[in-house]
Write a protein that holds these residues in place. Structure first.
Motif, PDB file in Angstrom:
ATOM      1  N   LYS A   1      -9.498   4.172   2.515  1.00 31.67           N
ATOM      2  CA  LYS A   1      -8.075   4.212   2.079  1.00 31.67           C
ATOM      3  C   LYS A   1      -7.806   2.749   2.328  1.00 31.67           C
ATOM      4  O   LYS A   1      -8.188   2.450   3.836  1.00 31.67           O
ATOM      5  CB  LYS A   1      -6.739   4.179   2.934  1.00 31.67           C
ATOM      6  CG  LYS A   1      -5.421   4.380   1.812  1.00 31.67           C
ATOM      7  CD  LYS A   1      -4.776   6.001   2.591  1.00 31.67           C
ATOM      8  CE  LYS A   1      -3.038   5.000   2.133  1.00 31.67           C
ATOM      9  NZ  LYS A   1      -2.299   6.404   2.357  1.00 31.67           N
ATOM     10  N   LEU A   2      -7.262   2.348   2.240  1.00 28.90           N
ATOM     11  CA  LEU A   2      -7.147   0.761   2.093  1.00 28.90           C
ATOM     12  C   LEU A   2      -6.306   0.105   2.501  1.00 28.90           C
ATOM     13  O   LEU A   2      -4.866   0.665   2.653  1.00 28.90           O
ATOM     14  CB  LEU A   2      -7.635  -0.283   0.767  1.00 28.90           C
ATOM     15  CG  LEU A   2      -8.460   0.277  -0.267  1.00 28.90           C
ATOM     16  CD1 LEU A   2      -8.447  -1.571  -1.017  1.00 28.90           C
ATOM     17  CD2 LEU A   2      -9.218  -1.131   0.930  1.00 28.90           C
ATOM     18  N   ASP A   3      -5.751  -0.791   3.754  1.00 27.18           N
ATOM     19  CA  ASP A   3      -5.154  -1.089   4.854  1.00 27.18           C
ATOM     20  C   ASP A   3      -5.184  -2.131   4.791  1.00 27.18           C
ATOM     21  O   ASP A   3      -6.002  -2.819   5.966  1.00 27.18           O
ATOM     22  CB  ASP A   3      -4.781  -0.893   6.342  1.00 27.18           C
ATOM     23  CG  ASP A   3      -3.760  -0.586   6.938  1.00 27.18           C
ATOM     24  OD1 ASP A   3      -3.167  -1.783   6.655  1.00 27.18           O
ATOM     25  OD2 ASP A   3      -2.783   0.311   6.933  1.00 27.18           O
TER      26      ASP A   3
ATOM     27  N   GLY B   1      -7.894   2.094   6.257  1.00 32.12           N
ATOM     28  CA  GLY B   1      -6.642   2.635   6.903  1.00 32.12           C
ATOM     29  C   GLY B   1      -6.403   4.563   6.512  1.00 32.12           C
ATOM     30  O   GLY B   1      -5.832   4.232   7.482  1.00 32.12           O
ATOM     31  N   ARG B   2      -7.973   5.212   6.875  1.00 37.28           N
ATOM     32  CA  ARG B   2      -7.222   6.856   7.518  1.00 37.28           C
ATOM     33  C   ARG B   2      -7.094   6.766   8.640  1.00 37.28           C
ATOM     34  O   ARG B   2      -6.253   7.741   8.966  1.00 37.28           O
ATOM     35  CB  ARG B   2      -8.673   7.158   7.004  1.00 37.28           C
ATOM     36  CG  ARG B   2      -9.110   7.448   4.964  1.00 37.28           C
ATOM     37  CD  ARG B   2      -8.159   8.629   5.071  1.00 37.28           C
ATOM     38  NE  ARG B   2      -7.656   8.412   3.422  1.00 37.28           N
ATOM     39  CZ  ARG B   2      -7.061   9.089   2.409  1.00 37.28           C
ATOM     40  NH1 ARG B   2      -6.031   9.336   3.088  1.00 37.28           N
ATOM     41  NH2 ARG B   2      -7.618   9.545   1.313  1.00 37.28           N
TER      42      ARG B   2
ATOM     43  N   SER C   1       0.899  -1.290  -0.101  1.00 36.89           N
ATOM     44  CA  SER C   1       0.140   0.170   0.240  1.00 36.89           C
ATOM     45  C   SER C   1       0.816   1.139  -0.100  1.00 36.89           C
ATOM     46  O   SER C   1       0.319   2.071  -0.186  1.00 36.89           O
ATOM     47  CB  SER C   1      -0.884  -0.250   1.131  1.00 36.89           C
ATOM     48  OG  SER C   1      -1.792  -1.332   1.037  1.00 36.89           O
TER      49      SER C   1
ATOM     50  N   ASN D   1      -5.527   2.542  -3.888  1.00 38.88           N
ATOM     51  CA  ASN D   1      -5.737   4.164  -2.811  1.00 38.88           C
ATOM     52  C   ASN D   1      -5.506   5.493  -3.333  1.00 38.88           C
ATOM     53  O   ASN D   1      -6.023   6.234  -3.157  1.00 38.88           O
ATOM     54  CB  ASN D   1      -5.022   3.726  -1.790  1.00 38.88           C
ATOM     55  CG  ASN D   1      -5.364   2.892  -0.840  1.00 38.88           C
ATOM     56  OD1 ASN D   1      -6.180   2.178  -0.822  1.00 38.88           O
ATOM     57  ND2 ASN D   1      -4.174   2.314  -0.238  1.00 38.88           N
ATOM     58  N   ASP D   2      -4.393   5.220  -4.392  1.00 46.29           N
ATOM     59  CA  ASP D   2      -4.389   6.760  -5.414  1.00 46.29           C
ATOM     60  C   ASP D   2      -5.551   6.673  -5.808  1.00 46.29           C
ATOM     61  O   ASP D   2      -5.583   8.501  -6.979  1.00 46.29           O
ATOM     62  CB  ASP D   2      -3.325   6.589  -6.548  1.00 46.29           C
ATOM     63  CG  ASP D   2      -2.106   6.248  -5.223  1.00 46.29           C
ATOM     64  OD1 ASP D   2      -1.694   6.803  -3.984  1.00 46.29           O
ATOM     65  OD2 ASP D   2      -0.711   5.909  -5.720  1.00 46.29           O
TER      66      ASP D   2
ATOM     67  N   ALA E   1      -8.283   6.302  -5.770  1.00 45.74           N
ATOM     68  CA  ALA E   1     -10.271   6.226  -5.235  1.00 45.74           C
ATOM     69  C   ALA E   1     -10.593   7.756  -5.418  1.00 45.74           C
ATOM     70  O   ALA E   1      -9.959   8.363  -5.420  1.00 45.74           O
ATOM     71  CB  ALA E   1      -9.328   6.434  -3.524  1.00 45.74           C
TER      72      ALA E   1
ATOM     73  N   GLU F   1      -3.519   5.354   9.600  1.00 44.00           N
ATOM     74  CA  GLU F   1      -2.526   5.753   8.550  1.00 44.00           C
ATOM     75  C   GLU F   1      -2.206   6.994  10.180  1.00 44.00           C
ATOM     76  O   GLU F   1      -1.045   7.662  10.036  1.00 44.00           O
ATOM     77  CB  GLU F   1      -3.325   6.701   7.528  1.00 44.00           C
ATOM     78  CG  GLU F   1      -2.134   7.322   6.714  1.00 44.00           C
ATOM     79  CD  GLU F   1      -2.869   8.069   5.505  1.00 44.00           C
ATOM     80  OE1 GLU F   1      -1.643   8.187   4.410  1.00 44.00           O
ATOM     81  OE2 GLU F   1      -3.724   8.492   5.589  1.00 44.00           O
TER      82      GLU F   1
ATOM     83  N   LYS G   1      -1.631   0.135  -3.124  1.00 49.08           N
ATOM     84  CA  LYS G   1      -1.299   1.602  -3.383  1.00 49.08           C
ATOM     85  C   LYS G   1      -2.036   2.618  -4.544  1.00 49.08           C
ATOM     86  O   LYS G   1      -2.789   3.706  -4.829  1.00 49.08           O
ATOM     87  CB  LYS G   1       0.410   2.115  -3.338  1.00 49.08           C
ATOM     88  CG  LYS G   1       0.639   3.328  -3.522  1.00 49.08           C
ATOM     89  CD  LYS G   1       1.955   3.499  -3.480  1.00 49.08           C
ATOM     90  CE  LYS G   1       2.310   5.252  -3.219  1.00 49.08           C
ATOM     91  NZ  LYS G   1       1.805   5.804  -3.534  1.00 49.08           N
TER      92      LYS G   1
END
Length: 374
Positions: A201-203, A144-145, A93, A107-108, A110, A148, A104
């Motif tokens: 955001k994915l994690d 993810g947010r 990611s 996410n970019d 999104a 992060e 990644k």
């Protein structure tokens, strides 16, 4: 004849530290696989081979076996390295790789456009949604947010411990508004993934390493690897029988999470074969503010690190499931966790913040108490 024992130090795996580049000084120096002999007269029936990798998943990977064919071990080791490299790039990611769409990339993009991805990414997202349901939404790759934010404060604390601080409630509350897993749209026909909410955001830290490890272990077995231990950052897959032990078992030790207790390096040791073990703990990845440690296993109900457990170990045939459950159990009560373990055919060993230990019946049945008394 008395055979030597193989001991794997089950290090805390948990959610993968969200760092694109890890300082080499942060990689633990403990050997993940070692031999322990019970008497000076013992000799190995078959020679031990092992190989360790430091480049993948921001952790240490070790492959160990007993074999009389060193060339075949080198062949298997090359297959393992290729598989590690593949999944490290796909399930990443934080880093970009030429010609590869990974997490990644998703996410970019999104809120912008769908991303064409490899089947391995689709499979992981499908699995993650299954785990979301199984864990009542507590294991959520759309968090993810929130994660992060904690990662950023952990990084700042690492660089400047004297000025370490924790996120504000406002920061966390705002981030927690964008954790809807239904914002992740998967088009199986066109092999694309699209995040509808640009702020989601994915994690995949709680699921990705275990899922990849299970896929990699299957590939090794399909390629002829018949016995040994694959350990990816403490996610341990035990393959086949130990030829140097009469009952074919391998000895897996769980590190004592109270690291200052030098007279008790292990909290438990179990004799097992053809299964997996994963440990999650609060004692390796954390930062300190005003004398309190803040680790990386975040409870979505509070947006703060869970304070229920010190260490949680899970053993079951699926390492992907064990990886997920070890994190899930870390943020729920023991009675609820016991029910989850029973429903999923898994065994568990948990240690609370005061050092009280809890074991399922199945864990006790395979526990080796003698090694702990030495």
């Amino acid at each position: 004849m008395i055979y030597p024992l193989a001991l794997v130090l089950a290090l805390s795996s948990c959610a993968k530290e969200s760092e694109s580049k890890k300082d080499p000084s942060e990689i633990k120096s403990i050997d993940e696989v070692e031999d322990i002999s019970q008497s000076k007269e013992e000799t190995k029936v078959i020679e031990k081979f092992d190989k360790t990798y430091y480049e993948y998943f921001d952790t240490v990977t070790t492959l160990m076996t007993y074999t009389d064919d060193g060339k075949d071990f080198e062949r298997i080791s090359k297959i393992l390295e290729d598989e590690l490299a593949k999944y490290h790039k796909l399930y990443n990611s934080y880093d970009e790789f030429e010609g590869i769409n990974n997490f990644k990339t998703i996410n970019d993009k999104a809120g912008i456009e769908p991303v064409k991805v490899d089947p391995e990414i689709i499979d992981l997202i499908d699995y993650s949604k299954e785990m979301y349901e199984l864990t009542d939404g507590k294991i959520n790759i759309a968090m993810g947010r929130v994660l992060e934010i904690w990662h950023e404060y952990r990084q700042m604390a690492s660089k400047n411990p004297d000025n370490a601080s924790i996120p504000t409630d406002k920061e966390l509350e705002e981030a927690s508004k964008h954790v809807d897993i239904d914002a992740i749209e998967v088009d199986h026909e066109n092999m694309t993934v699209f995040i509808k909410d640009p702020d989601v955001k994915l994690d995949i830290g709680a699921v990705g390493k275990g899922f990849a490890t299970e896929r990699i272990a299957k590939t090794l077995k399909d390629q002829g690897f018949k016995r040994g231990i694959l350990s990816v950052g403490g996610d341990d897959v035990i393959i086949g029988e130990n030829p140097n032990n009469e009952d074919g078992t391998w000895k897996i030790a769980i590190v004592n999470p109270f690291l200052d207790q030098e007279d008790k390096p292990y909290s438990s040791a179990i004799d097992i074969k053809d299964t997996s073990v994963v440990t999650s703990g609060d004692y390796q990845r954390y930062f300190t503010v005003d004398g309190k440690n803040y680790h990386h296993i975040i409870d979505p109900a509070t947006n703060y690190p869970s304070e229920k457990w010190k260490s949680v170990s899970v053993s079951t045939d699926s390492i992907a499931l064990a990886d997920t459950l070890s994190t899930y159990l870390f943020i729920i009560d023991y009675e609820d966790g016991l029910k989850v373990l029973e429903e999923n055919g898994a065994e568990g060993f948990l240690i609370d913040q005061e050092g009280k230990e809890y074991r399922t019946d199945g864990w006790q049945e395979v526990e080796d108490t003698e090694i702990l008394e030495k």
